[in-house]
Write an enzyme that holds these catalytic residues in place. Sequence first.
Site, mmCIF file in Angstrom:
data_model
loop_
_atom_site.group_PDB
_atom_site.id
_atom_site.type_symbol
_atom_site.label_atom_id
_atom_site.label_comp_id
_atom_site.label_asym_id
_atom_site.label_seq_id
_atom_site.Cartn_x
_atom_site.Cartn_y
_atom_site.Cartn_z
ATOM 1 N N HIS A 105 0.819 -1.214 0.000
ATOM 2 C CA HIS A 105 0.000 0.000 0.000
ATOM 3 C C HIS A 105 0.850 1.259 0.000
ATOM 4 O O HIS A 105 0.439 2.295 -0.515
ATOM 5 C CB HIS A 105 -0.957 -0.006 1.190
ATOM 6 C CG HIS A 105 -2.175 -0.841 0.935
ATOM 7 N ND1 HIS A 105 -3.445 -0.462 1.279
ATOM 8 C CD2 HIS A 105 -2.307 -2.044 0.337
ATOM 9 C CE1 HIS A 105 -4.310 -1.388 0.902
ATOM 10 N NE2 HIS A 105 -3.636 -2.369 0.348
ATOM 11 N N HIS A 309 -1.785 -12.199 -2.349
ATOM 12 C CA HIS A 309 -2.833 -12.944 -1.648
ATOM 13 C C HIS A 309 -2.452 -14.403 -1.424
ATOM 14 O O HIS A 309 -3.295 -15.301 -1.498
ATOM 15 C CB HIS A 309 -4.167 -12.784 -2.395
ATOM 16 C CG HIS A 309 -4.657 -11.364 -2.339
ATOM 17 N ND1 HIS A 309 -5.727 -10.886 -3.036
ATOM 18 C CD2 HIS A 309 -4.183 -10.303 -1.625
ATOM 19 C CE1 HIS A 309 -5.900 -9.601 -2.772
ATOM 20 N NE2 HIS A 309 -4.966 -9.221 -1.919
HETATM 21 C C1 HEM Z 1 -7.011 -6.360 -7.238
HETATM 22 C C2 HEM Z 1 -6.125 -5.934 -6.385
HETATM 23 C C3 HEM Z 1 -6.255 -6.127 -4.892
HETATM 24 C C4 HEM Z 1 -7.358 -6.058 -4.102
HETATM 25 C C5 HEM Z 1 -8.779 -5.746 -4.505
HETATM 26 C C6 HEM Z 1 -6.928 -6.338 -2.760
HETATM 27 C C7 HEM Z 1 -7.761 -6.347 -1.649
HETATM 28 C C8 HEM Z 1 -7.397 -6.754 -0.398
HETATM 29 C C9 HEM Z 1 -8.253 -6.799 0.760
HETATM 30 C C10 HEM Z 1 -9.717 -6.397 0.781
HETATM 31 C C11 HEM Z 1 -7.534 -7.262 1.792
HETATM 32 C C12 HEM Z 1 -8.001 -7.489 3.222
HETATM 33 C C13 HEM Z 1 -7.445 -6.446 4.186
HETATM 34 C C14 HEM Z 1 -7.796 -6.797 5.600
HETATM 35 O O1 HEM Z 1 -8.961 -7.061 5.854
HETATM 36 O O2 HEM Z 1 -6.897 -6.795 6.452
HETATM 37 C C15 HEM Z 1 -6.214 -7.518 1.318
HETATM 38 C C16 HEM Z 1 -5.209 -8.045 2.069
HETATM 39 C C17 HEM Z 1 -3.938 -8.259 1.609
HETATM 40 N N1 HEM Z 1 -3.441 -7.873 0.390
HETATM 41 FE FE1 HEM Z 1 -4.517 -7.258 -1.200
HETATM 42 N N2 HEM Z 1 -5.592 -6.570 -2.762
HETATM 43 C C18 HEM Z 1 -5.135 -6.449 -4.047
HETATM 44 C C19 HEM Z 1 -3.837 -6.586 -4.484
HETATM 45 C C20 HEM Z 1 -2.770 -6.900 -3.679
HETATM 46 C C21 HEM Z 1 -1.387 -6.908 -4.095
HETATM 47 C C22 HEM Z 1 -0.883 -6.542 -5.491
HETATM 48 C C23 HEM Z 1 -0.653 -7.268 -3.004
HETATM 49 C C24 HEM Z 1 0.839 -7.436 -2.868
HETATM 50 C C25 HEM Z 1 1.702 -7.496 -3.854
HETATM 51 C C26 HEM Z 1 -1.570 -7.505 -1.915
HETATM 52 C C27 HEM Z 1 -1.225 -7.944 -0.671
HETATM 53 C C28 HEM Z 1 -2.113 -8.197 0.362
HETATM 54 C C29 HEM Z 1 -1.748 -8.856 1.604
HETATM 55 C C30 HEM Z 1 -0.375 -9.430 1.955
HETATM 56 C C31 HEM Z 1 -2.900 -8.906 2.381
HETATM 57 C C32 HEM Z 1 -3.053 -9.556 3.768
HETATM 58 C C33 HEM Z 1 -2.970 -8.535 4.863
HETATM 59 C C34 HEM Z 1 -2.934 -9.147 6.229
HETATM 60 O O3 HEM Z 1 -2.732 -10.356 6.358
HETATM 61 O O4 HEM Z 1 -3.097 -8.398 7.217
HETATM 62 N N3 HEM Z 1 -2.840 -7.245 -2.357
HETATM 63 N N4 HEM Z 1 -6.154 -7.196 -0.028
#
Ligand code: HEM
Length: 484
Positions: A105, A309
């Site tokens: 982010h 993810h």
């Molecule tokens: C279409 C693009 C994406 C969408 C819509 C999206 C959406 C989300 C959402 C809704 C969460 C949940 C946040 C929470 O409730 O804590 C999340 C978590 C996460 N996202 Fe994405 N994301 C996207 C792309 C990415 C990309 C490109 C990365 C890294 C290169 C990423 C890495 C992560 C990680 C590591 C988590 C887990 C956070 C945790 O465990 O606390 N995301 N994402």
Amino acid sequence: MALRSMGFLLTFLVTEGSMRNDDFPFYYLGTVPAWRDLGSLRGTQSPHQFDKGKYHKQLKELDIEHLYQSISKLMKDSKAFWPADGPQDGDVASYAGLFERLAWHCSGTLRVVNGTATGGCEGARQRHWPENEWRDNTNLDKARGLLGQVKHEFGFQISWSDLITFAGTTAIKASGGPAKKFCFGRIDDVDGKRSIPLGVEGVKECRGNKFCKSNFECPIAFRWPEQDEDDHSQCNLTQPDHRLQASHSVGLIYVYPEGPKLKSSAKGFAEKQVHNRSPGLSALEVRDTFKERMGWTDRETVALIGGGHTLGRTHGNCNLTGTKWASHPYNDVGPFFEAQAGSLRGPTDGTCGKGASAGLAENTVSSGFEGPWARTPSQWNYDFFDAMLAEDWEPVKSPFGADQWRTKNRQSTYASTMRLTADLSLINDDTYAAIVKEYAADHAKFDSDFADAWYKLVHRSEDNPNENDLERKFGICTHFEFVK
Ligand code: HEM
């Protein structure tokens, strides 16, 4: 929750008042308090602001292995104010996902339009208003608060922007994932002014101590022809004043995770389905954000979302039913909830709970989705693509009411995992789907592509727009040779 058990973040916030006489009391807080609380420091350069030359010189002395070990240790040290994930999914406790999301982010603010780059993690503006209150950044104050411990240990030996990007990379590597190289040299900004081109018209009002919004509709927007007219709109790329607009609203700068809702007359609409979110239309939004706004290829897009993810999970919200926040749980007015001396609150801590426990642990407002993408969310794995292809996915509501997906086969080995509509977009677009199939069949290729895309993600910024700029200019890099 006992005050003592809330750990490090709280300790910092509690003691902040007593540190106010320091030259720059907030430097190791992951979030810098609101402008109005900075008093005479507002708009001035901190005496502790990095001297670029000095920083780059002393980076040569940085013990990179020690930094890596400190972050790896912190990653497994669960704190009560935001317990580390893993155990609820049958895995070990780890902040790996949280740190990876923090780095993404911070870096994902990069917009490349007509060859010009704006944003990126260099500057670490996520610590400042307005980025610290963007709806997309909910709960990342906890990640920065955790990292404050490492920042405190290393002081001015490491900038926040180097620390945040290195922590995300360490999280991946220490979880068994791929990371090829990391280079240091990013300089921090003293405020959030350079976030303005991403769309914060209210920033001038904020300075006058009036509320300004960090989550609102953009002036020029559209909906897809098949989309429900009451559903969220999509922002046009450019907006008045040459502003580069976030994809959906100010503050929601990436992709709308729930995806567009089909209107009842659209092909594919099913009355009886729990929700009618369209992975096909979501693919258009993913491409619009990743390719048109951020400059990624389709292959890089698939690798990044898949690798993102793989670790971590989504988190439901605290229960806001019946409160005035029920319809807008995010802090879309501010600066209001930002960490203030004695308030015990971080920027995303405003809506649930009272007093010292407000916004912490179960009182946290997060995305509202629920569940992990993988069976081992604390360890690198290949479930994201494998399960996506192996299973049929059906619409379901999260306990907080968000629209998401689960496996149709409730006996499946992947039954405990979830997908967002934006995830499923990758198998509902021919180009993306071909790459998903390739990655599911060749995990080594996925690892390699993800590591390359991740390197590019965390190294490019407005100040250093080419992925090799930091290496070329300063040459302080690691290939993680010390990781066994
Ligand atoms: C279409 C693009 C994406 C969408 C819509 C999206 C959406 C989300 C959402 C809704 C969460 C949940 C946040 C929470 O409730 O804590 C999340 C978590 C996460 N996202 Fe994405 N994301 C996207 C792309 C990415 C990309 C490109 C990365 C890294 C290169 C990423 C890495 C992560 C990680 C590591 C988590 C887990 C956070 C945790 O465990 O606390 N995301 N994402």
